[in-house]
Design a protein around this motif. Structure first.
Motif, short mmCIF file in Angstrom:
data_model
loop_
_atom_site.label_atom_id
_atom_site.label_comp_id
_atom_site.label_asym_id
_atom_site.label_seq_id
_atom_site.Cartn_x
_atom_site.Cartn_y
_atom_site.Cartn_z
N VAL A 49 -14.70 7.64 10.93
CA VAL A 49 -14.23 7.85 9.57
C VAL A 49 -15.35 8.45 8.71
O VAL A 49 -15.41 8.25 7.50
N HIS A 62 -20.59 9.93 -0.91
CA HIS A 62 -19.59 9.35 -1.81
C HIS A 62 -19.83 9.92 -3.20
O HIS A 62 -20.19 9.22 -4.14
N HIS A 67 -16.77 16.96 -2.92
CA HIS A 67 -16.42 16.58 -1.54
C HIS A 67 -16.91 17.65 -0.57
O HIS A 67 -16.24 17.97 0.41
N THR A 70 -18.58 17.62 4.73
CA THR A 70 -17.42 17.41 5.59
C THR A 70 -17.86 17.07 7.00
O THR A 70 -18.52 17.89 7.66
N PHE A 226 -13.21 16.28 9.22
CA PHE A 226 -12.61 15.06 8.68
C PHE A 226 -12.25 15.32 7.23
O PHE A 226 -13.11 15.35 6.35
N HIS A 228 -9.59 14.41 3.99
CA HIS A 228 -8.60 13.51 3.39
C HIS A 228 -8.21 12.36 4.32
O HIS A 228 -7.04 12.01 4.44
N GLY A 229 -9.21 11.82 5.01
CA GLY A 229 -8.98 10.63 5.81
C GLY A 229 -8.48 10.86 7.22
O GLY A 229 -8.12 9.90 7.91
N GLU A 230 -8.47 12.13 7.68
CA GLU A 230 -8.04 12.37 9.05
C GLU A 230 -8.77 13.59 9.62
O GLU A 230 -9.23 14.45 8.90
N TRP A 231 -8.87 13.62 10.95
CA TRP A 231 -9.50 14.74 11.65
C TRP A 231 -8.50 15.88 11.80
O TRP A 231 -7.40 15.68 12.30
#
Length: 237
Positions: A49, A62, A67, A70, A226, A228-231
């Motif tokens: 994650v 954070h 953002h 990545t 990765f 928005h919370g997914e690969w």
């Protein structure tokens, strides 16, 4: 699907500090603690994650609202070297490799200092003393080791890697700064190492689209980012 993270692990946000990659930006990190509970099982879940390791410090960026950082991992099951990569593999195929534990080595430290002086002049890393080197490279609570690369008796490169359940994390690599192509070879070697171990992913840390220093990472396609919370898989090369 990311692995579940132990409920014993807690998270806190650091105060802001100058961003190491983007000028005039401030950064924060989300830190996983306590460090002694982050064993290989927990770290395998955390790296999935977007977390990374620096010594016993487990973190991920954070930085609201930025953002840019990545997480990127190479799909080693589908990777096939390009013509350029094949030339690099051939150029350094004579180098011998030896797995080493995380222990002090004068020769390693001398190469590290030469590398930092050439690549990071004036930075904190350039000024790293022995205690900082030990804290950064030789402290770990997970399955970590060093790979030595030698040309005969001469040390040319050292790679610090973490072996997690689903792959290899390229933590840090330093090498003879006078030899072009060694950094690329180090990544290609680790991809091949994953393939030998039948591990599907090589984690290359953070890619920043706005940073020229990070551009090399997307050369090792196919890869996943990765987001928005997914690969998410990259387009086919």
């Amino acid at each position: 699907m990311p692995k579940p993270i132990s409920t014993a692990i807690q998270f806190y946000t650091t105060s802001s500090y100058d961003c190491s990659y983007l000028a005039h930006k401030r950064a924060r990190s989300l830190v996983a603690a306590p460090s002694h509970l982050i064993n290989n099982t927990n770290y395998s879940a955390l790296i999935d994650v977007g977390f990374r390791r620096s010594g016993t410090f487990i973190y991920r960026p954070h930085c609201e609202p930025c953002h840019a950082c990545t997480p990127l991992r190479v799909d080693t099951t589908r990777f096939a070297p390009s013509r350029s990569f094949k030339r690099t593999l051939k150029q350094f195929q004579h180098l011998s490799t030896t797995r080493k534990p995380l222990v002090w080595n004068d020769e390693h430290y001398a190469l590290y200092r030469d590398y930092q002086a050439a690549r990071h002049t004036g930075s904190d890393m350039d000024n790293a003393d022995k205690s900082q080197y030990i804290e950064f490279l030789l402290a770990s609570n997970v399955n970590s080791y060093l790979i030595e690369f030698r040309d005969g008796p001469t040390l040319k490169m050292v790679a610090l890697i973490d072996e997690v359940e689903q792959g290899i994390s390229a933590v840090y690599t330093f090498f003879d700064p006078l030899v072009s192509g060694l950094g690329t070879y180090g990544i290609l070697w680790q991809i091949n190492y994953c393939q030998q171990l039948q591990l599907p992913w090589l984690y290359l840390g953070y890619w920043i689209q706005q940073s020229r220093k990070m551009a090399y990472k997307t050369r090792f396609a196919p890869y996943q980012l990765f987001l928005h919370g997914e690969w998410v898989s990259s387009p086919a090369p």
